[in-house]
Design a protein around this motif. Structure first.
Motif, PDB file in Angstrom:
ATOM      1  N   ASP B 253      -6.516  -1.424  -1.757  1.00  0.00           N
ATOM      2  CA  ASP B 253      -5.540  -1.240  -0.682  1.00  0.00           C
ATOM      3  C   ASP B 253      -4.498  -0.199  -1.071  1.00  0.00           C
ATOM      4  OD1 ASP B 253      -6.653  -3.178   0.999  1.00  0.00           O
ATOM      5  OD2 ASP B 253      -5.641  -4.783  -0.114  1.00  0.00           O
ATOM      6  N   PRO B 254      -4.059   0.584  -0.097  1.00  0.00           N
ATOM      7  CA  PRO B 254      -3.025   1.580  -0.405  1.00  0.00           C
ATOM      8  C   PRO B 254      -1.680   0.913  -0.673  1.00  0.00           C
ATOM      9  CG  PRO B 254      -3.490   1.563   1.950  1.00  0.00           C
ATOM     10  CD  PRO B 254      -4.482   0.639   1.312  1.00  0.00           C
ATOM     11  N   TYR B 255      -0.834   1.612  -1.389  1.00  0.00           N
ATOM     12  CA  TYR B 255       0.551   1.177  -1.540  1.00  0.00           C
ATOM     13  C   TYR B 255       1.316   1.515  -0.261  1.00  0.00           C
ATOM     14  CZ  TYR B 255      -0.753   0.814  -6.451  1.00  0.00           C
ATOM     15  OH  TYR B 255      -1.372   0.463  -7.616  1.00  0.00           O
ATOM     16  N   ALA B 256       2.470   0.893  -0.124  1.00  0.00           N
ATOM     17  CA  ALA B 256       3.276   1.124   1.071  1.00  0.00           C
ATOM     18  C   ALA B 256       3.912   2.511   1.044  1.00  0.00           C
ATOM     19  CB  ALA B 256       4.363   0.053   1.184  1.00  0.00           C
ATOM     20  N   LEU B 257       4.019   3.114   2.201  1.00  0.00           N
ATOM     21  CA  LEU B 257       4.578   4.461   2.316  1.00  0.00           C
ATOM     22  C   LEU B 257       5.919   4.594   1.596  1.00  0.00           C
ATOM     23  CD1 LEU B 257       4.893   7.319   3.568  1.00  0.00           C
ATOM     24  CD2 LEU B 257       5.742   6.218   5.637  1.00  0.00           C
ATOM     25  N   SER B 258       6.837   3.673   1.852  1.00  0.00           N
ATOM     26  CA  SER B 258       8.180   3.797   1.261  1.00  0.00           C
ATOM     27  C   SER B 258       8.128   3.733  -0.257  1.00  0.00           C
ATOM     28  CB  SER B 258       9.113   2.702   1.787  1.00  0.00           C
ATOM     29  OG  SER B 258       9.414   2.936   3.139  1.00  0.00           O
ATOM     30  N   ASP B 259       7.260   2.881  -0.789  1.00  0.00           N
ATOM     31  CA  ASP B 259       7.132   2.785  -2.241  1.00  0.00           C
ATOM     32  C   ASP B 259       6.552   4.068  -2.833  1.00  0.00           C
ATOM     33  OD1 ASP B 259       8.190   0.246  -2.407  1.00  0.00           O
ATOM     34  OD2 ASP B 259       6.233  -0.741  -2.177  1.00  0.00           O
ATOM     35  N   VAL B 260       5.542   4.588  -2.147  1.00  0.00           N
ATOM     36  CA  VAL B 260       4.920   5.820  -2.623  1.00  0.00           C
ATOM     37  C   VAL B 260       5.961   6.939  -2.672  1.00  0.00           C
ATOM     38  CG1 VAL B 260       3.255   7.623  -2.022  1.00  0.00           C
ATOM     39  CG2 VAL B 260       2.590   5.208  -1.890  1.00  0.00           C
ATOM     40  N   LEU B 261       6.739   7.046  -1.621  1.00  0.00           N
ATOM     41  CA  LEU B 261       7.741   8.116  -1.590  1.00  0.00           C
ATOM     42  C   LEU B 261       8.862   7.856  -2.591  1.00  0.00           C
ATOM     43  CD1 LEU B 261       7.992   8.749   2.269  1.00  0.00           C
ATOM     44  CD2 LEU B 261       6.959  10.238   0.536  1.00  0.00           C
ATOM     45  N   ALA B 262       9.381   6.622  -2.620  1.00  0.00           N
ATOM     46  CA  ALA B 262      10.520   6.322  -3.493  1.00  0.00           C
ATOM     47  C   ALA B 262      10.156   6.471  -4.972  1.00  0.00           C
ATOM     48  CB  ALA B 262      11.030   4.911  -3.224  1.00  0.00           C
ATOM     49  N   SER B 263       8.913   6.197  -5.310  1.00  0.00           N
ATOM     50  CA  SER B 263       8.496   6.285  -6.717  1.00  0.00           C
ATOM     51  C   SER B 263       8.480   7.715  -7.225  1.00  0.00           C
ATOM     52  CB  SER B 263       7.094   5.686  -6.887  1.00  0.00           C
ATOM     53  OG  SER B 263       6.135   6.536  -6.276  1.00  0.00           O
ATOM     54  N   GLY B 264       8.401   8.656  -6.310  1.00  0.00           N
ATOM     55  CA  GLY B 264       8.310  10.063  -6.722  1.00  0.00           C
ATOM     56  C   GLY B 264       7.000  10.393  -7.409  1.00  0.00           C
ATOM     57  N   ILE B 265       6.002   9.550  -7.216  1.00  0.00           N
ATOM     58  CA  ILE B 265       4.747   9.703  -7.950  1.00  0.00           C
ATOM     59  C   ILE B 265       4.027  11.009  -7.595  1.00  0.00           C
ATOM     60  CG2 ILE B 265       3.092   8.542  -6.390  1.00  0.00           C
ATOM     61  CD1 ILE B 265       2.472   6.780  -8.966  1.00  0.00           C
ATOM     62  N   GLY B 266       4.300  11.503  -6.409  1.00  0.00           N
ATOM     63  CA  GLY B 266       3.670  12.753  -5.984  1.00  0.00           C
ATOM     64  C   GLY B 266       4.251  13.992  -6.651  1.00  0.00           C
TER      65      GLY B 266
END
Lengths: 532, 532
Positions: B253-266
């Motif tokens: 399952d994908p992670y939540a959009l807000s978590d993906v963005l807040a983590s700065g993983i990109g």
């Protein structure tokens, strides 16, 4: 006495072999989520020692057949492998200098590749998580990196757009696509167009991401149109790269947004994200057939009958009989079981006493063609002139994929894969003679690489899988892999069990052949145990 | 008599050597835009034969110094290389079992790595277009792929977000970031938010791109919010990968959009797009110091003075004098010219009669620290348990970058780079003793890889470049590379010429050292010719 997790793991590890320790660890939750190998417990030769009903004839010495034979031997079975060709491996076929080949259209080729040069006519790469690598490790086949991705390889798109006929580095295409899409999304978010989907924090984090992802400009206060502009980036590459002293490098200009979009050049990128195509990919050192020969060595020469074309097979009371033609004579092997690891559409054609529904199921597959052509050059111009060390150039012409070799770097010679194409494009080349295939490849390749593509060619070899004896296709697909035909072949027909990548969810991969064979030998073992 | 382009190329190729044919071809427009090597014409030993003023003392046997020496020898110069260490290469240093090392803080280490295992403490990778590869080819140093990118390596981000403390595969992070950003941009475009920037054709092509790039859903008529939804993709990987029979794989399952963005993983992804970091990257087979030893072999042992620490250097009337301490005695070399290839901040500190402005220019650099720690394990758990074959795991902890080895696949042992960090993080580890560095690394690494990170450690070695004798830093940067200090060092000071990666626009790369050395020897040759 309590059994610790470590004890359990050790006991499984010792009994298990390739892949087992790993998949069990995942199942116990000791490791972060990983793409586990489907569980498999190798047969234990002690488990059914002395039990009758343990001879198996393996129909087809490709990867599925040999995996089955190899695993059955671990279980103490008596195994005979019938192979129509004079070599093991089936579609896993590496061509070297001196190899000869005649296809079903009568095209006869003798490969003139230099010593040390080769082409893999069938499978050419292995994803990190595939069982194929477990067997490489277990069988002592050395592996090295296969470059499935190269920022300096070319993308070439013909069409009604400004990039028509241009050879564009992957890096430049990516920089432009990522730059422009980042600019557009940053503008949309900044202008409030996505406020119903994003919190303020989301928006800020998104724009921070896009700034770096697209290498785009700053927000310009009071100028929404000019904000976050993509105006090129060093990621595209340079005309003269950064050097000594004051030479800071000469950057290149981006292509226009409309041309980038209209060309569809970004459509290629997703290839590199695929579960089974993302780097790191690997290959055996010295050619993919190292796997085939490692299997055949482990199984033992005496268990193979080569040049043995199966002409009839049938269930008998309590066993199987397989007739094969070898050197003009028809011979018969009898055994308790058969593993039918032939291409399904060919297995359907060979006379048998299989039930009609099984024959129909075998015949129901759709066959896909694929073609590959190797060209040996007298120098590695892709490295010397273009600084491309392996990887794939891709065109929307009928060449489709052009592989720069991932071995022999800096050598005197090298073999490029001039095309690796499928379907209609493969047929287009396949219907030509090998000489004409080469001529067409060179004409098409010159459009991408220039005149160098036509110079210094020292040898060539091409394969049209649709017309390859004993294969007649590159791989198959199912009209419905959840339907009854597919399900029917997962069950044995009498004493005949089926195996092959076509009976997996990794079709066209050696992994698929291997996991299918593992499932099949497990099934046979269960039968023998139950009969006990 | 007319000279054809081919004749011209051939004549240049013969006279030229590494890189020349290539860069000239680009200049003549015969090849599609490529990142050309800055032009260089190797010295011609016949050009100034018998001319005086052709002895050179090279100060420092690192890559810049040795490139200068090697190229000067081609020109017929008499060359002496003074090297303070007992080996060639400078920061190009590969540590193997048995190597001993004491840093300026008195930390003494003896590397216990097993036979065949090594760690590159300095440079570890080579981009395809760097001159470094030309020298590898010319000097016969075999190269292999360095995995700078691996979809199955981990990203690890601590912080105030839902992905805190999770080890996430690159592939999963990419799939989620690309999926969500594609969904957002497709929605914005479809809803007309970008109509002032996109034509209808652009919009259609953009959405077609995003559909595939993000693996997102269809447009849902009448449901703009539900359109183009990203709901996960097989690109993320599986918990159980596709296998035989009915095992179609269990997706994640994908992670939540807000978590993906807040983590700065990109934020990490852009690393892989960099001009000098995008795949394909390479490394010498057997260790980076193969380059150093290939140079020293080509130059000749008799031209080196090892353990020769320079203690004073000066311009004299018509030449140079360099004093060095060797075995307790101070000795002097005189020559017509010197190539000062020492780290600039160290060169500034050594007594000389250089003009004050030159000493100030040398001292004006900013020194960067970098640290690396190697850990040998008794099994390759990253391959066996996690299916990671080389590549980089990245954390926002002080470990920063963790390298999975790109050699020795499937071997019994392996050396991981536990951290490759710079600046403050490098200092944090550098101030610890080697034992404590290892302990801290293991504690930090366990957070990513689990307990396996602490088990089966058979050897370790760490380097803190800030306190490395004769380096005292990993590399330098310029407060202003367009300013007078930098420009001053591009000019000789009397008969002393300068060279090093710090005098290039490829700082911290061997390429920078090499192109700087080439520029310097050209300058010397021009002086000798002009003096004639």
């Amino acid at each position: 006495m309590s059994i610790t997790r470590r004890d359990l793991l050790r006991s499984i590890g010792i009994a298990g072999g390739a892949g087992v320790m790993y998949s069990t660890m995942g199942a116990l939750g000791l490791a972060p989520a990983a793409a586990q190998t489907p569980p498999f417990t190798p047969l234990d030769s002690n488990a059914l020692r002395g039990r009758g009903g343990r001879s198996v004839v393996v129909m087809g010495g490709g990867i599925a057949g040999m995996t089955a034979a190899y695993e059955l031997l671990k279980g103490g079975y008596d195994v005979t492998v019938l192979e129509a060709r004079d070599r093991p491996g089936g579609r896993n076929w590496t061509v070297r200098g001196g190899d000869t080949y005649t296809d079903l259209d009568g095209n006869r080729q003798r490969a003139g590749f230099s010593r040390g040069e080769y082409m893999n006519t069938g499978p050419g790469r292995i994803p990190q998580m595939h069982v194929t690598l477990d067997y490489c490790k277990e069988l002592g086949v050395a592996v090295e990196v296969f470059n499935n991705q190269n920022a300096d390889a070319f993308l070439y798109r013909e069409g009604d757009h400004g990039l028509h006929g241009k050879a564009i580095r992957h890096r430049a295409a990516k920089a432009d696509v990522y730059g422009y899409t980042s600019e557009l999304l940053a503008k949309a978010a900044d202008q409030g167009a996505l406020d119903s989907y994003l919190t303020e924090d989301d928006k800020e984090a998104l724009i921070a991401f896009l700034r770096r992802f697209g290498d785009i400009g700053d927000k310009v206060d009071g100028d929404p149109d000019g904000s976050f502009a993509y105006t090129g980036t060093s990621r595209r590459g340079y005309t003269v790269q950064p050097g000594a002293g004051l030479e800071s490098g000469v950057e290149t200009d981006p292509y226009a947004l409309s041309d980038v979009l209209a060309s569809g050049i970004g459509q290629y990128f997703a290839f590199e994200f695929g579960f089974d195509q993302a780097m790191v990919m690997l290959q055996p050192v010295g050619g993919m057939d190292r796997i085939a020969y490692a299997f055949s060595d482990a199984i033992g020469r005496r268990r193979f009958r080569y040049n043995a074309e199966i002409v009839r097979y049938r269930n008998t009371t309590g066993g199987v009989e397989v007739d094969y033609r070898q050197g003009g004579a028809v011979k018969t092997v009898t055994a308790d079981f058969a593993v039918n690891a032939l291409p399904p559409h060919l297995a359907a054609r060979i006379p048998s006493n299989l039930p009609g529904e099984v024959v129909n199921a075998l015949a129901s597959v759709r066959v896909t063609n694929a073609g590959k052509l190797g060209i040996e050059y007298d120098r590695r111009w892709w490295e010397e002139d273009y600084r491309i060390y392996g990887g794939i150039s891709n065109a929307n012409t009928d060449l489709a994929n052009i592989w720069h070799p991932s071995y022999g770097y800096h050598g005197d010679k090298g073999v490029m894969i001039g095309y690796y194409n499928t379907g209609g494009s493969a047929d287009t080349y396949g219907t030509l003679t090998p000489d004409r295939r080469l001529r067409r490849t060179v004409e098409q390749g010159k459009k991408i690489f220039g005149d160098v593509y036509a110079r210094g060619i020292t040898a060539s070899f091409s394969q049209n899988w649709a017309r390859a004896p004993f294969s007649e296709g590159a791989w198959v697909s199912w009209p419905d892999q959840t339907g009854p035909d597919y399900a029917r072949l997962l069950e044995p027909a009498g004493n005949i069990h089926f195996a092959g990548d076509h009976l997996s969810h990794a079709i066209a991969w050696q992994h698929g052949a291997m996991v299918s064979a593992r499932a099949t030998v497990t099934r046979i073992q269960d039968r023998v145990a139950a009969a006990g």
